[in-house]
Design a protein around this motif. Structure first.
Motif, mmCIF file in Angstrom:
data_model
loop_
_atom_site.group_PDB
_atom_site.id
_atom_site.type_symbol
_atom_site.label_atom_id
_atom_site.label_comp_id
_atom_site.label_asym_id
_atom_site.label_seq_id
_atom_site.Cartn_x
_atom_site.Cartn_y
_atom_site.Cartn_z
ATOM 1 N N THR A 1 0.848 -1.197 0.000
ATOM 2 C CA THR A 1 0.000 0.000 0.000
ATOM 3 C C THR A 1 0.884 1.248 0.000
ATOM 4 N N ALA A 2 0.306 2.361 -0.437
ATOM 5 C CA ALA A 2 1.044 3.622 -0.370
ATOM 6 C C ALA A 2 1.294 3.967 1.097
ATOM 7 N N LEU A 3 2.488 4.445 1.394
ATOM 8 C CA LEU A 3 2.863 4.766 2.769
ATOM 9 C C LEU A 3 1.931 5.831 3.350
ATOM 10 N N THR A 4 1.524 5.656 4.600
ATOM 11 C CA THR A 4 0.590 6.588 5.243
ATOM 12 C C THR A 4 1.224 7.201 6.493
ATOM 13 N N PRO A 5 0.715 8.361 6.952
ATOM 14 C CA PRO A 5 1.230 8.975 8.184
ATOM 15 C C PRO A 5 1.119 8.056 9.394
ATOM 16 N N ASP A 6 0.038 7.287 9.499
ATOM 17 C CA ASP A 6 -0.120 6.374 10.640
ATOM 18 C C ASP A 6 0.968 5.313 10.662
ATOM 19 N N GLN A 7 1.333 4.803 9.490
ATOM 20 C CA GLN A 7 2.398 3.804 9.421
ATOM 21 C C GLN A 7 3.738 4.418 9.824
ATOM 22 N N ILE A 8 3.982 5.646 9.399
ATOM 23 C CA ILE A 8 5.240 6.325 9.741
ATOM 24 C C ILE A 8 5.324 6.561 11.247
ATOM 25 N N ARG A 9 4.196 6.899 11.851
ATOM 26 C CA ARG A 9 4.197 7.162 13.300
ATOM 27 C C ARG A 9 4.481 5.902 14.101
ATOM 28 N N LEU A 10 4.096 4.743 13.561
ATOM 29 C CA LEU A 10 4.453 3.489 14.227
ATOM 30 C C LEU A 10 5.966 3.374 14.371
ATOM 31 N N VAL A 11 6.682 3.702 13.299
ATOM 32 C CA VAL A 11 8.153 3.643 13.320
ATOM 33 C C VAL A 11 8.709 4.763 14.184
ATOM 34 N N ASN A 12 8.073 5.925 14.124
ATOM 35 C CA ASN A 12 8.551 7.102 14.852
ATOM 36 C C ASN A 12 8.599 6.877 16.356
ATOM 37 N N ARG A 13 7.771 5.960 16.850
ATOM 38 C CA ARG A 13 7.792 5.649 18.283
ATOM 39 C C ARG A 13 9.075 4.917 18.672
ATOM 40 N N LEU A 14 9.703 4.272 17.690
ATOM 41 C CA LEU A 14 10.866 3.443 17.971
ATOM 42 C C LEU A 14 12.180 4.087 17.545
ATOM 43 N N THR A 15 12.149 4.884 16.474
ATOM 44 C CA THR A 15 13.366 5.533 15.983
ATOM 45 C C THR A 15 12.999 6.753 15.145
ATOM 46 N N LYS A 16 13.957 7.648 14.988
ATOM 47 C CA LYS A 16 13.774 8.830 14.142
ATOM 48 C C LYS A 16 14.323 8.599 12.736
ATOM 49 N N ASN A 17 14.911 7.428 12.497
ATOM 50 C CA ASN A 17 15.632 7.196 11.241
ATOM 51 C C ASN A 17 14.985 6.095 10.414
ATOM 52 N N ILE A 18 14.669 6.417 9.162
ATOM 53 C CA ILE A 18 14.102 5.442 8.228
ATOM 54 C C ILE A 18 14.981 5.390 6.978
ATOM 55 N N THR A 19 15.285 4.182 6.523
ATOM 56 C CA THR A 19 15.950 3.999 5.235
ATOM 57 C C THR A 19 14.977 3.246 4.339
ATOM 58 N N VAL A 20 14.537 3.898 3.270
ATOM 59 C CA VAL A 20 13.565 3.302 2.355
ATOM 60 C C VAL A 20 14.319 2.508 1.292
ATOM 61 N N LEU A 21 13.953 1.240 1.110
ATOM 62 C CA LEU A 21 14.622 0.358 0.154
ATOM 63 C C LEU A 21 13.724 0.144 -1.067
ATOM 64 N N PHE A 22 14.261 0.463 -2.262
ATOM 65 C CA PHE A 22 13.506 0.312 -3.506
ATOM 66 C C PHE A 22 14.230 -0.650 -4.440
ATOM 67 N N ASP A 23 13.446 -1.312 -5.313
ATOM 68 C CA ASP A 23 14.099 -2.057 -6.389
ATOM 69 C C ASP A 23 14.405 -1.089 -7.530
ATOM 70 N N GLY A 24 14.876 -1.579 -8.628
ATOM 71 C CA GLY A 24 15.362 -0.696 -9.704
ATOM 72 C C GLY A 24 14.291 -0.178 -10.627
ATOM 73 N N ASP A 25 13.021 -0.413 -10.357
ATOM 74 C CA ASP A 25 11.931 0.020 -11.222
ATOM 75 C C ASP A 25 11.743 1.533 -11.131
ATOM 76 N N ALA A 26 12.091 2.246 -12.185
ATOM 77 C CA ALA A 26 12.071 3.716 -12.158
ATOM 78 C C ALA A 26 10.670 4.268 -11.932
ATOM 79 N N ALA A 27 9.666 3.652 -12.573
ATOM 80 C CA ALA A 27 8.286 4.137 -12.403
ATOM 81 C C ALA A 27 7.855 3.984 -10.952
ATOM 82 N N GLY A 28 8.207 2.866 -10.352
ATOM 83 C CA GLY A 28 7.869 2.644 -8.950
ATOM 84 C C GLY A 28 8.584 3.602 -8.028
ATOM 85 N N LEU A 29 9.822 3.955 -8.397
ATOM 86 C CA LEU A 29 10.596 4.891 -7.587
ATOM 87 C C LEU A 29 9.921 6.249 -7.535
#
Length: 659
Positions: free
Chosen positions: A287-315
């Motif tokens: 699913t498209a990333l949502t603020p609620d999902q980000i806040r779940l991570v924010n409770r545990l850390t301030k740092n996110i590394t987003v991992l993408f495959d090489g699909d330019a359209a998806g990027l």
């Protein structure tokens, strides 16, 4: 039912800071811990945990309590479920009877849905490992993906048989109601039949941060073009796909420990990374990333590394999620994999050390990533280049921290070879636009507040004073009720000449005894119903128990009383949050002069109540010269003498504890 012995062991063993630490990143703040609220969107910590008192308080939402209350609020556990969760966490054997069909029927709707989901997870997992069809099809598929037996058990992967209603029949046979099989989406119910939603699919349980089963993802293994490759549980009372992250239960401790979270797209990406030894990974489950999902991570850390495959359209489509992460005040990096690889395949063919080295080497700052991704498109086209620069500045404008914004502007100016001042001006326009819009909203909210606030300011002031005084009475009982101190009693005695005089005597009292006797003497009952209930309960508790333990006391209180008690107990932690001492404002430590503090509070309360009586007497005075007001005036003068007596005892004109 869970035995009292088990409940007592759980309360004795569980540490509130350890329980909450599994869900919220806590940092030491003196003798307490603080962190971001898990119940509201905030960037400055207002969530406090007191290891000494074994309670927590969220000042942004007003919620608070002990470790059980946290699990009930955060994970929507019932009380027994919270006990079971803590018993499992601390390896305490649970003494309880088997859950009967009658108890299942009595469970509320949400609880019934959780029970059905938990049963389904175990059924699918057992089918995968022990059923012939499950082993031949489902288990073989996972083995082909390279998943080990330990990994399959860790993520409790499963298989749903090809039969139309194998799961539904099994669930109904075990006493689970069709109503809840339908509401969780596990069974599709038609007028004349019902059948399994996930038939013939390998199953990925989707769990909350505490491990509760919320829903499922199912992957089809046939080449049926009409059927979706992946199928998720439908939205329900317990499953909201925009508010959950796959793998958060397994990853939470690693995320907090390493202070970084890798964000991927799919279930197998998470599982393959975890098997490779990198456990701080979660997925947005397609699913498209949502603020609620980000806040779940924010409770545990301030740092996110987003991992993408090489699909330019998806990027390009995923870049929108980066701005959302920045808006939450988090630090974001981006790492892409070589063409033809995704996180799953890349992790599968690389060792742990090689994978970690690749991530550390190739993770780019979001500005560098955006520039490298979109620069090829812009090339020599000035209009496209200008659009790219504006897009980068828009992302920077989402960052709450001004220093970070400044640094990123400098980096953008360097990369894009453009004047920094131009970027500063553009950013100022964007920020000013946001400020204006926010200001309009705040003005509208303030107008609504002012209408309520100004309805009767004088009445509001008086109500607030009495509220604060009664709250202080409860606070004293909670903090010092069982402590003993020396108090001054003023007695009326006749001297040798037959005159009545005031004589002071010092006697030892427990604080709760002193308060109880004083209020009884004045025939005063607390006006606030909630405070009155807590006061009566506290006095009874002190009379029946030799010792006072906060956690033990909270355990027997009704939820609304426990909530208010927690608010009062954590008032001192609120002061710590504001760092008054850092602003040269000294917060008085009341336990240094308990008897004085108790006496002053009671005297101030008496003063307020007497003053209110005087105001009522004033209102009874008639302006008609023919009416005899002498009796009323005489009573008022007697009460004024009392006020003078209070003033003399307090040693000042107004109590420093009045509001």
């Amino acid at each position: 039912m869970i035995s009292k012995n088990t409940i007592d062991k759980v309360f004795e063993t569980a540490r509130v800071e350890e329980v909450i630490g599994d869900f919220v990143q806590l940092k030491r703040a003196g003798s307490n811990f603080k962190g971001l609220s898990p119940f509201s969107d905030e960037r400055s910590p207002s969530f406090m945990v007191s290891p000494v008192k074994q309670i927590w308080k969220d000042f942004s939402s007003g919620k608070g309590g002990n470790s059980i209350a946290f699990l009930m609020e955060h994970e929507h556990f019932t009380y027994p479920e919270a006990i079971r969760y803590l018993a499992r966490k601390y390896n305490i054997e649970i003494e309880e009877t088997e859950l009967s069909d009658e108890h299942k029927a009595e469970a509320n709707e949400r609880e019934s849905m959780y029970l059905v989901s938990e049963f389904a997870k175990k059924y699918f997992h057992n089918t995968l490992l022990n059923d012939d069809e499950g082993k031949a099809i489902g288990l073989s598929y996972f083995k082909e993906r390279g998943f080990t037996g330990d990994t399959i058990k860790k993520f409790e992967l499963g298989y749903s048989p090809e039969s139309w209603d194998a799961f539904t029949k099994e669930a109904l046979g075990k006493g689970y109601k069709l109503e809840y099989l339908d509401k969780t989406g596990l069974t599709i119910v038609k007028e004349d039949k019902q059948f399994d939603r996930f038939k013939g699919r390998v199953m990925f349980p989707i769990q909350s941060m505490s491990g509760r089963t919320l829903g499922f993802g199912g992957r089809i293994l046939t080449n049926d073009k009409k059927a979706a490759k992946y199928l998720n549980s439908p939205e329900s009372d317990i499953y909201h796909k925009s508010k959950v992250l796959y793998g958060i239960f397994q990853a939470k401790q690693s995320i907090a420990k390493l202070d970084n979270c890798y964000l991927v797209e799919g279930y197998t990406d998470v599982i393959q990374f975890s098997q490779a030894g990198i456990e701080n990974v979660v997925a947005s489950s397609g699913t498209a990333l949502t603020p609620d999902q980000i806040r779940l991570v924010n409770r545990l850390t301030k740092n996110i590394t987003v991992l993408f495959d090489g699909d330019a359209a998806g990027l390009r489509a995923s870049i929108r999620g980066i701005d959302l992460i920045l808006e939450e005040g988090m630090n974001v990096k981006v790492c892409t994999f070589p063409d033809g690889d995704d996180p799953d395949s890349f992790a599968k063919k690389n060792s742990h050390d090689d994978l970690l080295r690749y991530l550390e080497t190739n993770a780019k700052d979001f500005i560098q990533f955006k520039a490298s991704l979109l620069m090829d498109e812009a090339k020599n086209d000035p209009v496209k280049k200008a659009g790219l620069i504006r897009d980068m500045v828009t992302s920077i404008s989402k960052i709450p921290d001004r220093i970070q914004r400044e640094v990123y502007l400098q980096e953008t100016a360097r990369i894009m070879d453009i004047s920094e001042q131009v970027l500063v001006n553009t950013l100022a326009q964007l920020v000013q636009k946001d400020v204006v819009e926010t200001g309009k909203k705040q003005k509208q909210e303030q107008k609504a507040f002012d209408v309520v606030k100004n309805e009767n300011p004088e009445q509001a002031r008086k109500i607030d004073i009495l509220f604060e005084l009664e709250r202080k009475i409860i606070e004293i009982l909670l903090l010092y009720g069982n402590k003993e101190d020396e108090f001054e009693d003023v007695l009326l005695k006749t001297n040798d000449e037959g005159e009545i005089q005031e004589v002071s005597e010092k006697k030892q009292y427990k604080v709760h005894q002193r308060i109880y006797l004083s209020l009884q003497e004045d025939e005063v009952e607390l006006a606030n119903p909630l405070f009155r209930d807590i006061y009566n309960d506290l006095i009874n508790f002190f009379h029946q128990n030799e010792t006072f333990n906060t956690e033990q006391y909270l355990m027997h209180l009704a939820p609304e009383l426990a909530q208010e008690v927690t608010d009062i107990l954590m008032q001192e932690e609120r002061d710590l949050l504001h760092n008054w001492e850092g602003q040269n404002i000294i917060v008085k430590q009341k336990d240094q002069t308990i008897s004085q503090y108790v006496s002053e509070t009671i005297l101030t309360m008496r003063w307020f109540l007497v003053d209110r009586i005087i105001e009522e007497l004033k209102g009874e005075l008639s302006p008609d010269p023919e009416v005899d007001n002498s009796e009323t005036l005489s009573m008022a003068m007697d009460y004024y003498k009392l006020i003078n007596s209070f003033s003399s005892k307090l040693g000042r004109v107004m109590s420093r504890y009045s509001i």
